[in-house]
Design a protein around this motif. Structure first.
Motif, PDB file in Angstrom:
ATOM      1  N   SER A  14       0.881  -1.164   0.000  1.00 56.92           N
ATOM      2  CA  SER A  14       0.000   0.000   0.000  1.00 56.92           C
ATOM      3  C   SER A  14       0.922   1.219   0.000  1.00 56.92           C
ATOM      4  CB  SER A  14      -0.936   0.005   1.212  1.00 56.92           C
ATOM      5  OG  SER A  14      -0.200   0.148   2.396  1.00 56.92           O
ATOM      6  N   PHE A  15       0.526   2.249  -0.697  1.00 56.36           N
ATOM      7  CA  PHE A  15       1.390   3.397  -0.907  1.00 56.36           C
ATOM      8  C   PHE A  15       0.874   4.630  -0.187  1.00 56.36           C
ATOM      9  CE2 PHE A  15       1.820   0.710  -4.654  1.00 56.36           C
ATOM     10  CZ  PHE A  15       3.194   0.600  -4.760  1.00 56.36           C
ATOM     11  N   ARG A  16       1.798   5.411   0.384  1.00 55.72           N
ATOM     12  CA  ARG A  16       1.458   6.758   0.839  1.00 55.72           C
ATOM     13  C   ARG A  16       1.358   7.584  -0.432  1.00 55.72           C
ATOM     14  NH1 ARG A  16       1.725   7.938   6.536  1.00 55.72           N
ATOM     15  NH2 ARG A  16       0.642   9.790   5.791  1.00 55.72           N
ATOM     16  N   THR A  17       0.287   8.279  -0.610  1.00 54.59           N
ATOM     17  CA  THR A  17       0.066   8.975  -1.876  1.00 54.59           C
ATOM     18  C   THR A  17       0.132  10.488  -1.762  1.00 54.59           C
ATOM     19  OG1 THR A  17      -2.319   8.901  -1.526  1.00 54.59           O
ATOM     20  CG2 THR A  17      -1.335   7.074  -2.769  1.00 54.59           C
ATOM     21  N   GLN A  18       0.408  10.968  -0.564  1.00 53.54           N
ATOM     22  CA  GLN A  18       0.490  12.406  -0.361  1.00 53.54           C
ATOM     23  C   GLN A  18       1.941  12.873  -0.487  1.00 53.54           C
ATOM     24  OE1 GLN A  18      -1.431  11.918   3.522  1.00 53.54           O
ATOM     25  NE2 GLN A  18      -2.885  13.506   2.868  1.00 53.54           N
ATOM     26  N   ALA A  19       2.102  14.179  -0.636  1.00 56.63           N
ATOM     27  CA  ALA A  19       3.434  14.779  -0.627  1.00 56.63           C
ATOM     28  C   ALA A  19       3.922  14.824   0.822  1.00 56.63           C
ATOM     29  CB  ALA A  19       3.373  16.185  -1.214  1.00 56.63           C
ATOM     30  N   PHE A  20       5.228  14.771   1.010  1.00 62.91           N
ATOM     31  CA  PHE A  20       5.812  14.883   2.349  1.00 62.91           C
ATOM     32  C   PHE A  20       6.472  16.252   2.440  1.00 62.91           C
ATOM     33  CE2 PHE A  20       8.977  13.996   5.692  1.00 62.91           C
ATOM     34  CZ  PHE A  20       8.126  13.493   6.660  1.00 62.91           C
ATOM     35  N   ILE A  21       5.812  17.161   3.146  1.00 61.22           N
ATOM     36  CA  ILE A  21       6.274  18.544   3.248  1.00 61.22           C
ATOM     37  C   ILE A  21       6.257  18.959   4.712  1.00 61.22           C
ATOM     38  CG2 ILE A  21       5.818  20.951   2.610  1.00 61.22           C
ATOM     39  CD1 ILE A  21       4.486  19.914   0.040  1.00 61.22           C
ATOM     40  N   ASN A  22       7.359  19.529   5.142  1.00 58.24           N
ATOM     41  CA  ASN A  22       7.470  20.056   6.506  1.00 58.24           C
ATOM     42  C   ASN A  22       7.197  18.991   7.569  1.00 58.24           C
ATOM     43  OD1 ASN A  22       8.118  22.113   8.285  1.00 58.24           O
ATOM     44  ND2 ASN A  22       6.022  22.871   8.408  1.00 58.24           N
ATOM     45  N   GLY A  23       7.694  17.774   7.298  1.00 62.06           N
ATOM     46  CA  GLY A  23       7.588  16.715   8.289  1.00 62.06           C
ATOM     47  C   GLY A  23       6.261  16.009   8.366  1.00 62.06           C
ATOM     48  N   GLU A  24       5.382  16.240   7.387  1.00 62.63           N
ATOM     49  CA  GLU A  24       4.100  15.535   7.412  1.00 62.63           C
ATOM     50  C   GLU A  24       3.585  15.258   6.003  1.00 62.63           C
ATOM     51  OE1 GLU A  24       1.563  18.056   9.727  1.00 62.63           O
ATOM     52  OE2 GLU A  24       1.454  19.593   8.199  1.00 62.63           O
ATOM     53  N   PHE A  25       2.743  14.254   5.909  1.00 68.03           N
ATOM     54  CA  PHE A  25       2.124  13.928   4.632  1.00 68.03           C
ATOM     55  C   PHE A  25       0.928  14.839   4.425  1.00 68.03           C
ATOM     56  CE2 PHE A  25       4.465  10.059   5.535  1.00 68.03           C
ATOM     57  CZ  PHE A  25       5.020   9.780   4.297  1.00 68.03           C
ATOM     58  N   VAL A  26       0.871  15.476   3.258  1.00 67.26           N
ATOM     59  CA  VAL A  26      -0.202  16.425   2.950  1.00 67.26           C
ATOM     60  C   VAL A  26      -0.666  16.217   1.509  1.00 67.26           C
ATOM     61  CG1 VAL A  26       0.602  18.161   4.596  1.00 67.26           C
ATOM     62  CG2 VAL A  26       1.448  18.217   2.250  1.00 67.26           C
ATOM     63  N   ASN A  27      -1.922  16.563   1.259  1.00 67.61           N
ATOM     64  CA  ASN A  27      -2.414  16.580  -0.116  1.00 67.61           C
ATOM     65  C   ASN A  27      -1.741  17.722  -0.858  1.00 67.61           C
ATOM     66  OD1 ASN A  27      -4.213  14.441   0.309  1.00 67.61           O
ATOM     67  ND2 ASN A  27      -5.793  15.823   1.058  1.00 67.61           N
ATOM     68  N   SER A  28      -1.719  17.644  -2.166  1.00 65.39           N
ATOM     69  CA  SER A  28      -1.214  18.774  -2.938  1.00 65.39           C
ATOM     70  C   SER A  28      -2.141  19.966  -2.701  1.00 65.39           C
ATOM     71  CB  SER A  28      -1.155  18.432  -4.432  1.00 65.39           C
ATOM     72  OG  SER A  28      -2.448  18.188  -4.934  1.00 65.39           O
ATOM     73  N   ALA A  29      -1.612  21.177  -2.863  1.00 65.09           N
ATOM     74  CA  ALA A  29      -2.414  22.381  -2.622  1.00 65.09           C
ATOM     75  C   ALA A  29      -3.669  22.379  -3.488  1.00 65.09           C
ATOM     76  CB  ALA A  29      -1.574  23.628  -2.874  1.00 65.09           C
ATOM     77  N   SER A  30      -3.565  21.850  -4.704  1.00 61.51           N
ATOM     78  CA  SER A  30      -4.719  21.824  -5.607  1.00 61.51           C
ATOM     79  C   SER A  30      -5.655  20.659  -5.317  1.00 61.51           C
ATOM     80  CB  SER A  30      -4.235  21.700  -7.057  1.00 61.51           C
ATOM     81  OG  SER A  30      -3.658  20.410  -7.267  1.00 61.51           O
ATOM     82  N   GLY A  31      -5.162  19.676  -4.578  1.00 63.15           N
ATOM     83  CA  GLY A  31      -5.956  18.473  -4.328  1.00 63.15           C
ATOM     84  C   GLY A  31      -5.909  17.483  -5.481  1.00 63.15           C
ATOM     85  N   GLU A  32      -5.204  17.844  -6.555  1.00 58.05           N
ATOM     86  CA  GLU A  32      -5.134  16.973  -7.731  1.00 58.05           C
ATOM     87  C   GLU A  32      -4.130  15.843  -7.513  1.00 58.05           C
ATOM     88  OE1 GLU A  32      -4.732  18.872 -11.541  1.00 58.05           O
ATOM     89  OE2 GLU A  32      -5.779  20.653 -10.828  1.00 58.05           O
ATOM     90  N   THR A  33      -4.336  14.758  -8.263  1.00 57.15           N
ATOM     91  CA  THR A  33      -3.439  13.602  -8.228  1.00 57.15           C
ATOM     92  C   THR A  33      -3.116  13.177  -9.656  1.00 57.15           C
ATOM     93  OG1 THR A  33      -5.255  11.994  -8.215  1.00 57.15           O
ATOM     94  CG2 THR A  33      -4.446  12.754  -6.058  1.00 57.15           C
ATOM     95  N   PHE A  34      -2.143  12.288  -9.782  1.00 53.73           N
ATOM     96  CA  PHE A  34      -1.897  11.648 -11.072  1.00 53.73           C
ATOM     97  C   PHE A  34      -1.597  10.181 -10.828  1.00 53.73           C
ATOM     98  CE2 PHE A  34       2.300  12.989  -9.788  1.00 53.73           C
ATOM     99  CZ  PHE A  34       3.162  12.009 -10.250  1.00 53.73           C
ATOM    100  N   GLU A  35      -1.814   9.392 -11.865  1.00 52.81           N
ATOM    101  CA  GLU A  35      -1.690   7.942 -11.756  1.00 52.81           C
ATOM    102  C   GLU A  35      -0.258   7.490 -12.023  1.00 52.81           C
ATOM    103  OE1 GLU A  35      -4.314   4.131 -13.227  1.00 52.81           O
ATOM    104  OE2 GLU A  35      -4.088   5.809 -14.609  1.00 52.81           O
ATOM    105  N   ILE A  36       0.214   6.579 -11.180  1.00 53.89           N
ATOM    106  CA  ILE A  36       1.507   5.929 -11.390  1.00 53.89           C
ATOM    107  C   ILE A  36       1.215   4.542 -11.955  1.00 53.89           C
ATOM    108  CG2 ILE A  36       3.602   5.043 -10.277  1.00 53.89           C
ATOM    109  CD1 ILE A  36       3.398   8.074 -10.197  1.00 53.89           C
ATOM    110  N   ILE A  37       1.822   4.239 -13.096  1.00 47.42           N
ATOM    111  CA  ILE A  37       1.549   2.979 -13.786  1.00 47.42           C
ATOM    112  C   ILE A  37       2.846   2.179 -13.914  1.00 47.42           C
ATOM    113  CG2 ILE A  37       0.823   1.954 -15.991  1.00 47.42           C
ATOM    114  CD1 ILE A  37      -0.987   4.430 -16.335  1.00 47.42           C
TER     115      ILE A  37
END
Length: 131
Positions: A14-37
């Protein structure tokens, strides 16, 4: 490796899918995602945060603040060495996990990915690494 096959391990991930910024996992500012294949199979691995310039700016500001706090550079060299050795030990303990992730992300054979994992990374920090 234990009794699980590489395929079993891949299926159990299972993957952490958020960005790691300032010591914590966070969604992107836009909330958008992209697929890793996985390019070898065409199967979707995850949808991860699609970071933009706004996310980069937030991360750079956090890094600047951390740098200026001297939390790392203010430590004694022996303390930094201990932390780096522990980090290298963790890398070594999880080299199969890193190889599996590399194999899935790049579509390369697991044997190639295993050949690329650092061999005893702690040796780089304690002077026992051989050229």
């Amino acid at each position: 490796m234990d009794n699980m096959t590489w395929h079993d391990k891949a299926e159990a991930l299972s993957f952490r899918t958020q960005a790691f910024i300032n010591g914590e996992f966070v969604n992107s500012a836009s909330g958008e995602t992209f697929e890793i294949i996985n390019p070898a199979t065409g199967h979707s691995l995850a949808h991860v945060a699609r970071c933009t310039q706004q996310d980069v700016d937030i991360a750079v500001e956090a890094a600047r603040t951390a740098f200026e706090s001297r939390a790392w550079s203010g430590l004694a060299p022996a303390e930094r060495k201990t932390i780096l050795l522990n980090y290298a030990k963790l890398i070594d303990e999880h080299k199969e996990d890193f190889a599996l992730l590399e194999s899935l992300d790049m579509g390369k054979p697991i044997s190639d990915a295993m050949a690329m994992t650092p061999q005893q990374p702690h040796a780089a920090f304690n002077g026992t690494r051989k050229p």
